[in-house]
Design a protein around this motif. Structure first.
Motif, PDB file in Angstrom:
ATOM      1  N   GLU A   2      25.912  46.673  43.591  1.00  0.00           N
ATOM      2  CA  GLU A   2      26.872  47.529  43.433  1.00  0.00           C
ATOM      3  C   GLU A   2      27.451  48.217  42.259  1.00  0.00           C
ATOM      4  OE1 GLU A   2      27.527  43.590  40.860  1.00  0.00           O
ATOM      5  OE2 GLU A   2      27.082  42.152  42.495  1.00  0.00           O
ATOM      6  N   THR A   3      28.515  48.234  42.336  1.00  0.00           N
ATOM      7  CA  THR A   3      28.466  49.908  41.751  1.00  0.00           C
ATOM      8  C   THR A   3      29.670  49.459  40.396  1.00  0.00           C
ATOM      9  OG1 THR A   3      30.494  50.590  42.889  1.00  0.00           O
ATOM     10  CG2 THR A   3      29.010  50.940  43.685  1.00  0.00           C
ATOM     11  N   GLU A   4      30.305  50.275  39.787  1.00  0.00           N
ATOM     12  CA  GLU A   4      30.870  49.301  39.053  1.00  0.00           C
ATOM     13  C   GLU A   4      31.963  48.994  39.688  1.00  0.00           C
ATOM     14  OE1 GLU A   4      34.591  51.513  35.849  1.00  0.00           O
ATOM     15  OE2 GLU A   4      32.912  52.495  36.276  1.00  0.00           O
ATOM     16  N   ARG A   5      33.079  49.515  40.651  1.00  0.00           N
ATOM     17  CA  ARG A   5      34.221  48.328  40.821  1.00  0.00           C
ATOM     18  C   ARG A   5      33.337  48.091  41.834  1.00  0.00           C
ATOM     19  NH1 ARG A   5      38.475  52.699  41.118  1.00  0.00           N
ATOM     20  NH2 ARG A   5      36.888  53.621  41.797  1.00  0.00           N
ATOM     21  N   GLN A  67      35.596  44.909  47.129  1.00  0.00           N
ATOM     22  CA  GLN A  67      35.870  44.711  44.944  1.00  0.00           C
ATOM     23  C   GLN A  67      35.648  44.269  44.669  1.00  0.00           C
ATOM     24  OE1 GLN A  67      40.785  46.994  45.196  1.00  0.00           O
ATOM     25  NE2 GLN A  67      40.271  45.071  46.363  1.00  0.00           N
ATOM     26  N   LYS A  68      34.804  43.995  43.566  1.00  0.00           N
ATOM     27  CA  LYS A  68      34.132  43.178  42.537  1.00  0.00           C
ATOM     28  C   LYS A  68      35.459  42.317  41.700  1.00  0.00           C
ATOM     29  CE  LYS A  68      30.499  45.058  40.621  1.00  0.00           C
ATOM     30  NZ  LYS A  68      29.883  45.893  39.629  1.00  0.00           N
ATOM     31  N   VAL A  69      36.660  42.562  41.966  1.00  0.00           N
ATOM     32  CA  VAL A  69      38.116  42.360  40.917  1.00  0.00           C
ATOM     33  C   VAL A  69      37.725  40.884  41.314  1.00  0.00           C
ATOM     34  CG1 VAL A  69      39.577  43.917  41.685  1.00  0.00           C
ATOM     35  CG2 VAL A  69      39.281  42.878  39.504  1.00  0.00           C
ATOM     36  N   ASP A  70      38.307  41.029  43.426  1.00  0.00           N
ATOM     37  CA  ASP A  70      39.231  40.070  43.561  1.00  0.00           C
ATOM     38  C   ASP A  70      38.498  39.426  45.147  1.00  0.00           C
ATOM     39  OD1 ASP A  70      39.757  42.591  45.070  1.00  0.00           O
ATOM     40  OD2 ASP A  70      41.815  42.405  45.332  1.00  0.00           O
ATOM     41  N   GLY A  71      37.561  40.568  45.173  1.00  0.00           N
ATOM     42  CA  GLY A  71      36.103  40.746  46.548  1.00  0.00           C
ATOM     43  C   GLY A  71      37.023  41.047  48.229  1.00  0.00           C
ATOM     44  N   ALA A  72      38.119  41.605  47.442  1.00  0.00           N
ATOM     45  CA  ALA A  72      39.395  41.633  48.920  1.00  0.00           C
ATOM     46  C   ALA A  72      38.074  42.918  49.552  1.00  0.00           C
ATOM     47  CB  ALA A  72      39.922  42.904  48.690  1.00  0.00           C
TER      48      ALA A  72
END
Length: 181
Positions: A2-5, A67-72
Motif C-alpha cells: 500500500e501507498t498513501e492512496r 484506489q484505497k478510497v473506493d477500490g477502483a
C-alpha cells in the motif's frame, strides 16, 4: 502493498476484464503498441505471463493498482527482473482517468523503495520512447535519472521511434543518499 492512496495486489485469473479495459484505450497504448491489445491476447498471453511471474519470482511481478478510497482499478505497476543481476525494471500503465494525479509517481516510488529496502537490489531501471515526455517526467519525479538514449529496430515502428528509446535508472547508493537528505 500500500501507498498513501493506492493498494497494489497480485492479479488473478478473474482480472481479464480489467486488463482488456485498460489496454483498449488507444491513448494508453500510444507509446507501447499504438493499438488496443485484443482480448484473446490478454486471455492467452498477457495474463498467463503475469500469473506465471508470481511463481518464478514471488516478490516481483505486475500488480493491479486500486484506489484505497473506493477500490477502483486504475492500472498496474510492475517490478520485473532485468538481465543484469540485482537489477529490476520498474514500469506502470494507468487508465487515462488516473493521469495527472500523481499516482504514477506514487506507485513507482513505492516499488523503488521495495526494490532497495526489502529486496536488496542494487539498481532499478525504467525505459520508454524518447518522445514520451509525460512518462519521462514520472521517472524523474520518482528519483530515476537519465542513463542513456538507444535505438532498437522494430518491424512496424510507432511514430516517434526514430528518436529512440531512453533508459532512466537509480542505484542503491543514490537512493540511500536521497533518503538521508
Amino acid at each position: 502493498m500500500e501507498t498513501e492512496r493506492l493498494r497494489l495486489r497480485r492479479f488473478t485469473a478473474d482480472d481479464v476484464g480489467l486488463l482488456v479495459d485498460l489496454d483498449s484505450d488507444p491513448e494508453v497504448m500510444r507509446f507501447l503498441t499504438g493499438q488496443p491489445t485484443p482480448r484473446k491476447e490478454i486471455e492467452n498471453v498477457v495474463l498467463p505471463e503475469i500469473l506465471k511471474m508470481y511463481g518464478e519470482h514471488p516478490e516481483l511481478g505486475t500488480f493491479a493498482a486500486e484506489q484505497k478510497v473506493d477500490g477502483a482499478f486504475i492500472g498496474w505497476f510492475g517490478l520485473q527482473p532485468a538481465a543484469t543481476p540485482k537489477t529490476v525494471d520498474v514500469g506502470y500503465r494507468l487508465k487515462r482517468t488516473a493521469w495527472g494525479k500523481g499516482y504514477a509517481t506514487e506507485g513507482t516510488r513505492a516499488l523503488i523503495d521495495k526494490a532497495f529496502g526489502e529486496l536488496g537490489m542494487e539498481r532499478v531501471v525504467a525505459d520508454t520512447m524518447a518522445v514520451n515526455h509525460r512518462s519521462r517526467a514520472v521517472m524523474r519525479r520518482s528519483g530515476l535519472r537519465f542513463a542513456r538514449l538507444y535505438h532498437e529496430h522494430f518491424d512496424d515502428p510507432l511514430p516517434g521511434t526514430e528518436f529512440g528509446e531512453v533508459e532512466y535508472a537509480v542505484d542503491r547508493r543514490t537512493w540511500e543518499a536521497g533518503r538521508r537528505a
